[in-house]
Design a protein around this motif. Sequence first.
Motif, short mmCIF file in Angstrom:
data_model
loop_
_atom_site.label_atom_id
_atom_site.label_comp_id
_atom_site.label_asym_id
_atom_site.label_seq_id
_atom_site.Cartn_x
_atom_site.Cartn_y
_atom_site.Cartn_z
N ALA A 174 0.86 -1.19 0.00
CA ALA A 174 0.00 0.00 0.00
C ALA A 174 0.89 1.23 0.00
O ALA A 174 2.04 1.17 0.43
CB ALA A 174 -0.93 0.01 1.21
N ARG A 175 0.35 2.33 -0.46
CA ARG A 175 1.14 3.55 -0.55
C ARG A 175 0.90 4.43 0.68
O ARG A 175 -0.24 4.68 1.08
CB ARG A 175 0.76 4.34 -1.80
N ASN A 176 1.98 4.89 1.27
CA ASN A 176 1.92 5.89 2.33
C ASN A 176 1.71 7.24 1.64
O ASN A 176 2.57 7.71 0.91
CB ASN A 176 3.23 5.88 3.13
N ILE A 177 0.55 7.84 1.85
CA ILE A 177 0.21 9.07 1.15
C ILE A 177 1.13 10.22 1.55
O ILE A 177 1.42 11.11 0.75
CB ILE A 177 -1.26 9.45 1.41
N GLN A 178 1.61 10.20 2.76
CA GLN A 178 2.46 11.30 3.23
C GLN A 178 3.87 11.23 2.63
O GLN A 178 4.43 12.25 2.23
CB GLN A 178 2.55 11.27 4.76
N THR A 179 4.44 10.03 2.55
CA THR A 179 5.83 9.91 2.08
C THR A 179 5.93 9.46 0.63
O THR A 179 7.00 9.49 0.05
CB THR A 179 6.58 8.89 2.95
N GLN A 180 4.79 9.03 0.05
CA GLN A 180 4.77 8.51 -1.32
C GLN A 180 5.73 7.33 -1.50
O GLN A 180 6.42 7.21 -2.50
CB GLN A 180 5.08 9.62 -2.32
N ILE A 197 -5.59 4.18 6.07
CA ILE A 197 -4.73 4.87 5.10
C ILE A 197 -3.84 5.87 5.82
O ILE A 197 -4.32 6.69 6.61
CB ILE A 197 -5.59 5.57 4.03
N ILE A 198 -2.55 5.81 5.55
CA ILE A 198 -1.59 6.72 6.19
C ILE A 198 -1.60 8.04 5.42
O ILE A 198 -0.96 8.18 4.37
CB ILE A 198 -0.19 6.11 6.23
N ASP A 199 -2.37 9.00 5.94
CA ASP A 199 -2.53 10.28 5.26
C ASP A 199 -2.33 11.47 6.21
O ASP A 199 -2.54 12.62 5.82
CB ASP A 199 -3.91 10.37 4.62
N GLY A 200 -1.94 11.18 7.47
CA GLY A 200 -1.73 12.26 8.43
C GLY A 200 -3.01 12.82 9.01
O GLY A 200 -2.99 13.86 9.67
N ALA A 201 -4.13 12.14 8.77
CA ALA A 201 -5.41 12.65 9.26
C ALA A 201 -5.49 12.63 10.77
O ALA A 201 -5.03 11.69 11.42
CB ALA A 201 -6.55 11.83 8.66
N SER A 211 -9.19 16.95 7.30
CA SER A 211 -9.44 16.23 6.05
C SER A 211 -8.71 14.89 6.06
O SER A 211 -7.73 14.71 6.77
CB SER A 211 -8.99 17.07 4.87
N TYR A 212 -9.20 13.97 5.24
CA TYR A 212 -8.59 12.65 5.18
C TYR A 212 -8.82 12.04 3.81
O TYR A 212 -9.69 12.48 3.04
CB TYR A 212 -9.16 11.72 6.26
N VAL A 213 -8.03 11.04 3.48
CA VAL A 213 -8.19 10.31 2.22
C VAL A 213 -9.20 9.19 2.44
O VAL A 213 -9.00 8.31 3.27
CB VAL A 213 -6.84 9.74 1.75
N ALA A 214 -10.28 9.23 1.67
CA ALA A 214 -11.32 8.22 1.83
C ALA A 214 -10.97 6.93 1.11
O ALA A 214 -11.36 5.84 1.55
CB ALA A 214 -12.65 8.77 1.29
N GLY A 215 -10.26 7.03 0.01
CA GLY A 215 -9.88 5.84 -0.74
C GLY A 215 -9.05 6.26 -1.94
O GLY A 215 -9.01 7.44 -2.29
N PHE A 216 -8.39 5.31 -2.57
CA PHE A 216 -7.64 5.64 -3.77
C PHE A 216 -7.40 4.42 -4.63
O PHE A 216 -7.50 3.28 -4.17
CB PHE A 216 -6.30 6.33 -3.42
N SER A 249 7.59 8.99 -11.98
CA SER A 249 6.64 8.55 -10.96
C SER A 249 5.25 8.42 -11.55
O SER A 249 4.87 9.16 -12.44
CB SER A 249 6.60 9.55 -9.80
N ILE A 250 4.51 7.45 -11.06
CA ILE A 250 3.11 7.29 -11.46
C ILE A 250 2.25 7.98 -10.42
O ILE A 250 2.34 7.70 -9.23
CB ILE A 250 2.74 5.80 -11.54
N PRO A 251 1.39 8.91 -10.84
CA PRO A 251 0.59 9.64 -9.87
C PRO A 251 -0.51 8.78 -9.28
O PRO A 251 -1.12 7.98 -9.99
CB PRO A 251 -0.01 10.78 -10.70
N VAL A 252 -0.76 8.93 -8.01
CA VAL A 252 -1.95 8.33 -7.41
C VAL A 252 -3.14 9.12 -7.89
O VAL A 252 -3.14 10.34 -7.88
CB VAL A 252 -1.89 8.39 -5.87
N GLU A 253 -4.19 8.42 -8.35
CA GLU A 253 -5.39 9.14 -8.73
C GLU A 253 -5.95 9.81 -7.48
O GLU A 253 -6.09 9.19 -6.43
CB GLU A 253 -6.44 8.16 -9.28
N PRO A 254 -6.28 11.12 -7.56
CA PRO A 254 -6.87 11.77 -6.39
C PRO A 254 -8.09 11.01 -5.92
O PRO A 254 -8.94 10.65 -6.74
CB PRO A 254 -7.24 13.16 -6.93
N PRO A 255 -8.17 10.72 -4.65
CA PRO A 255 -9.23 9.84 -4.14
C PRO A 255 -10.58 10.52 -4.07
O PRO A 255 -10.71 11.72 -4.23
CB PRO A 255 -8.72 9.48 -2.74
N ALA A 256 -11.57 9.70 -3.80
CA ALA A 256 -12.91 10.23 -3.60
C ALA A 256 -12.92 11.13 -2.37
O ALA A 256 -12.11 10.99 -1.47
CB ALA A 256 -13.89 9.06 -3.41
#
Length: 460
Positions: free
Chosen positions: A3-9, A77-81, A86-91, A446-453
Motif C-alpha cells: 500500500a502507498r503511504n500518502i504522506q511519504t509517497q 490509510i496513512i494520510d496524516g489525518a 481532512s482525510y483520504v477516503a480511498g484511492f 513517478s506514477i501519480p496516485v489518482e486523487p481519491p474520492a
Amino acid sequence: MWARNIQTQTSYCVPVELVASQPNVEVYRQKNLSVNYDLQAFAVEFNDQTYPKLVSAFGAPSDVDKNGKIKILVLDIIDGAKANTSYVAGFYDPINYFPDQKQSSLRSNYAEVLYLDGKELIDSLVRDPTAFSSTAAHEFQHLIRYPFMVETRATDDLWINEGTSEVASDIAGFGPQKYRIECYRGTDSARCPNGANGVSLLNWSNQTNSSTILKQYALAYVYMRYIYDISGSTDAERNSFFKKTVQGNSIGIRAGYAGQLMTVLRDMPAYNSGLLGATDTEAFFRTFILLMGQTSAATNFSNVERVTATSPITTSIVDLSGAYTMYPLGSNLADLATTPIVPVPVANSVLTTGSANSYAINFSNFSTLPYMNIATVKNSGNTRTVLAWGAYSASSTSSIRELTATKESAESRYKSLITEGERSEKGALPLCGTGFINDEFHNVGSIPVEPPASKNDNTP
C-alpha cells in the motif's frame, strides 16, 4: 499486500486477512484493524450491484493477475489525518497495473486493487450511509479507465476523470451526490464559501486548501452529470456515451480533454448540432452556458450576450432557448434549478476559462474581461446574471489550436512508467514480507496516485 503511504509517497507492507470473497471481488482487511462495518455484505453489494453497473457503463476492468477479481483492501490509510481534519477516503494506485520493481520505493501488487479507508470513512457513515460504497464505485471507475490511458499514452484531464468517477457513484446506485451539490451551490458556506462561483472547471488548482479542492470536485461532478444526462434518452444510450469517453468512439477518440469530450458527445444520436453547435468549441460553450445558467436561476436563454470580438470588444446575441428546452437539468440535478447557486457581489468577481459567477444584479460590463466566448445569461427581470467563460482555451478561438494546446498540457503533466519494459503475462502476485526495506527511489518517472474520492467533510 503493498500500500502507498500518502504522506511519504512510498510503499509499505500491510498484513491482511481475506474477509469476503465473491465471483468478482475479494475484500481484505488490515489485520488487527477494527472495522465497524459489515464487509461481507459490502462484498455482496459490490459484486451484485456496483460491479455489473459500472462494467455496463465503462467496460470490463483489466485482469493482470489473471484471477478475474477486484481486490479491495480496507486499511487505515496513512494520510496524516487527525480528528476533525481532512482525510483520504480511498484511492486507486496505478502502480499496481505494472509488474513489481523491487528496487523501487513504490511497490506493485500486480493486481487490480482498490484501497478504502477503514477509520475516518467508516466514521462518516453516520452522516452519509452510502459513503463507503460510493467511494468504492468512484475508485472503480479510475481502475477501469487507467489501462486505456496507458494504451493511448495520455493522462486524462483531472476534471474529466474525477467528474466521471463522481457520476459513476450515481450509476452504481449511490446518488445523487448531495454533498457535492450543496458545495456547488454554496449553501454549505463553512466548507464551500461562494460555492462554484469563480472556480475553473478546466484548470484544477494544486492548492491544498480543502475548500478549493471540494469546489473543484463539485463543479466537475455537476458538469459531467449534466453531459451524461443529455447524451442520451435511456440509460443504455448514456452508458454508451460514457464507455466511448473511456475506451474511444468508432474512430478511437477518447475523452482525455475538453475537445475530445465534445467530439464524443457530438457523435451521440441525442446530440442536436442545430441547437448545440457543429464544432467542439461551440458545443463546449453552449453546454457550459446552459448548465451555469440553469443552476444560477437565469431564464432568458433567448438573449444570451456573447463576446465575439475583442479589438474592439464586440458582442452578439445567441438564442439558446431551444437548447434550454431540449436539454434541461436531469433529475439528479433538478434541486439546483429550485435552489440555485448563492450569488456573489461583483466586487468579488474572479473569472478564468471554464468558470462562472452568479450575481444578484444586472451585469453588462465586458470591458474588464475582453475575451472570446464570455457570455451573460439573465433572468426575466434582469435582477440576476450569470457571467460565464465558456471556452477551454484563453489564447485562441480555433478548435484545432485549442485541442492541440490542451492535449499537450495534459500529456506533459505527469510522467509514467509506460515504457518501463513489457508487462509479464504470467500474472504472478508479488508478496511483501514482514521486513520491508525502504530503498532509494530508482524509477525514471513517478506514477501519480489518482486523487481519491472525497465525501462529506473529507478531501483528497
